[in-house]
Design a protein around this motif. Sequence first.
Motif, PDB file in Angstrom:
ATOM      1  N   ASP A 145     -27.651   6.242 -53.344  1.00 46.17           N
ATOM      2  CA  ASP A 145     -26.341   6.081 -52.694  1.00 46.17           C
ATOM      3  C   ASP A 145     -26.421   6.523 -51.239  1.00 46.17           C
ATOM      4  N   LYS A 146     -27.079   7.648 -51.032  1.00 43.10           N
ATOM      5  CA  LYS A 146     -27.233   8.130 -49.661  1.00 43.10           C
ATOM      6  C   LYS A 146     -28.419   9.089 -49.611  1.00 43.10           C
ATOM      7  N   TYR A 147     -28.969   9.213 -48.440  1.00 39.64           N
ATOM      8  CA  TYR A 147     -30.022  10.204 -48.262  1.00 39.64           C
ATOM      9  C   TYR A 147     -30.073  10.652 -46.810  1.00 39.64           C
ATOM     10  N   SER A 148     -30.711  11.790 -46.595  1.00 35.41           N
ATOM     11  CA  SER A 148     -31.031  12.214 -45.234  1.00 35.41           C
ATOM     12  C   SER A 148     -32.483  12.679 -45.253  1.00 35.41           C
ATOM     13  N   ALA A 149     -33.124  12.583 -44.129  1.00 35.75           N
ATOM     14  CA  ALA A 149     -34.532  13.010 -44.045  1.00 35.75           C
ATOM     15  C   ALA A 149     -34.892  13.329 -42.615  1.00 35.75           C
ATOM     16  N   ASP A 150     -35.894  14.193 -42.484  1.00 32.61           N
ATOM     17  CA  ASP A 150     -36.449  14.444 -41.146  1.00 32.61           C
ATOM     18  C   ASP A 150     -37.486  13.365 -40.881  1.00 32.61           C
ATOM     19  N   ILE A 151     -37.536  12.904 -39.632  1.00 29.08           N
ATOM     20  CA  ILE A 151     -38.545  11.891 -39.319  1.00 29.08           C
ATOM     21  C   ILE A 151     -39.369  12.308 -38.099  1.00 29.08           C
ATOM     22  N   LEU A 152     -40.596  11.838 -38.104  1.00 29.29           N
ATOM     23  CA  LEU A 152     -41.487  12.028 -36.957  1.00 29.29           C
ATOM     24  C   LEU A 152     -41.860  10.615 -36.491  1.00 29.29           C
ATOM     25  N   VAL A 153     -41.494  10.301 -35.254  1.00 31.68           N
ATOM     26  CA  VAL A 153     -41.651   8.918 -34.782  1.00 31.68           C
ATOM     27  C   VAL A 153     -42.758   8.838 -33.731  1.00 31.68           C
ATOM     28  N   LYS A 154     -43.690   7.911 -33.949  1.00 32.11           N
ATOM     29  CA  LYS A 154     -44.728   7.653 -32.944  1.00 32.11           C
ATOM     30  C   LYS A 154     -44.561   6.224 -32.460  1.00 32.11           C
ATOM     31  N   ILE A 155     -44.534   6.069 -31.133  1.00 35.66           N
ATOM     32  CA  ILE A 155     -44.285   4.736 -30.565  1.00 35.66           C
ATOM     33  C   ILE A 155     -45.513   4.261 -29.802  1.00 35.66           C
ATOM     34  N   ASP A 156     -45.939   3.064 -30.113  1.00 36.53           N
ATOM     35  CA  ASP A 156     -47.092   2.491 -29.416  1.00 36.53           C
ATOM     36  C   ASP A 156     -46.698   1.098 -28.915  1.00 36.53           C
ATOM     37  N   VAL A 157     -46.167   1.076 -27.713  1.00 35.48           N
ATOM     38  CA  VAL A 157     -45.772  -0.187 -27.072  1.00 35.48           C
ATOM     39  C   VAL A 157     -46.423  -0.188 -25.689  1.00 35.48           C
TER      40      VAL A 157
END
Lengths: 278, 218
Positions: free
Chosen positions: B40-52
């Motif tokens: 139904d719902k969730y929350s989470a910590d994220i670690l984002v790596k961007i390669d553009v």
Amino acid sequence: MNKLVRIELYKIFTKPRTYIGFGAVFLIVVAIQLGFYFEGEEILDFVIQNLKDSFLFEGKLINVYTVSYIVLTSLWIHVPILIALVTGDLIAGEANSGTFRLILTRPVSRTKLLFAKFFAGWTYTYLVIILMIVLSVGLGSILFGSGDLLILKGTLNIFKAEDALWRFALAYSYGILSMTVVASLAFMLSAFAENSIGPIIGTFAIIIGITVISTLGFSMLRPIIPFLFTTYLPAWQLFFDYELDYGKISRAVFTDLAYIILFLSVAFYHFRKKDILS
Amino acid sequence: MMRSIIVLFGIVTFFTTVLNAQRDAEGLVKELSLKMQLVDKYSADILVKIDVEFVNIEERKAKVFFEKPDKFEIKSTGILLLPKKGVEMDYLQLFNAEFTAIDEKTEIVSGKQTRLIKIIPMGSELDIVLAQVWIDELNLRIVRMKTYTKSSGSYRIDFSYKNNPFDLPAAIRVEFDVKNMSLPSTLTGDLESLSKKLDSKGVTKGVVSIEYSNYVVN
């Protein structure tokens, strides 16, 4: 020596033209910041609309650092003019008002007098940059708050707030150095002139002239462009490259130092030999 | 007579097999969709790596919030750049709409035996026009998904899993089309790069990798 510097500072700060510089910096910085405060989102949306087709931006795009960077880019054209307005008057102003003969009857060497004048002019330069920092960062923090620095510089560079701070510190320090070159140039021209209009206009003409010629005649002047001081006036931007190019930064710093030494040497040499007639 | 019966038997067998396969593909996708709807719902910590190619940014931490059916929110203290499609679970819209699923083949992806299924949405209101989904049938998980959209070109998502509740992914890697663009320098006064243009091939690939941790579900 301290007394001489204090006297020269007193002279600078009792002249109304000194406050033109501070007033102009104040007006420009406040105008840019208020512009971004009221319409910043629209301006930035327009600038990054290409990117918004492919990306979602999260976080505070308009913040003290992004606006301070824009203030810096807007001001690097104006600040040399404001610096020359005061430093071009340092020697020629005395010649124009006929006070040199009186001053030089005092037991003060010409070198010491000149050094005191230059140091007072440099203090003014320093204070103009400090005012820029205080207004950009101080007022910017109140209006926009902190955040990451976003820069479009051929590529899109995004720096963390803590990373932005030392880059600004170095960029402003370099700004003081490059503006010292401008102050030295105006000071040198001032040593040759009998009234301050010549050195002030001469400084503008040299900076604008060399910049225009080296931009338009880039292919023809390519070999000498790395040796022109105007090439390095906007080199504070190097501190906002994602990977710092230490080679370019050192070249900019050493070229600036070489020009400062050259301009001041010519000024000191000429003034020591100068026949004071006014 | 005997020959006609054999031909007829052959035709009937062929169509029955194809229809069964289609039904199976649709059934599998619907089963997967039902599994996803348990969240139904969730929350989470994220670690984002961007390669553009033209973007320089260090990895960023943020928090994501999801609520059924498609409410997705990312909270980040700093500036975060994400591809417009793919990371916000917009593919869920496809599973929740009417679609036709076609079994294509089986394939080994990331060391897992998967079934490649093509999904074509029935309506025209969705931005997605076609999706290829590699499903790990054994664990009922999406391993890879390639999506073709009307507005943002195509993007591919590779999913990796650990032991997260409801088989929520531990990481995703989104590979997406980026239109090459000339970044404006006028605002920043960067005269040196005014004439610089990025590669004018048209479209390049950008990659965003996201690692999820500390899930709080339902």
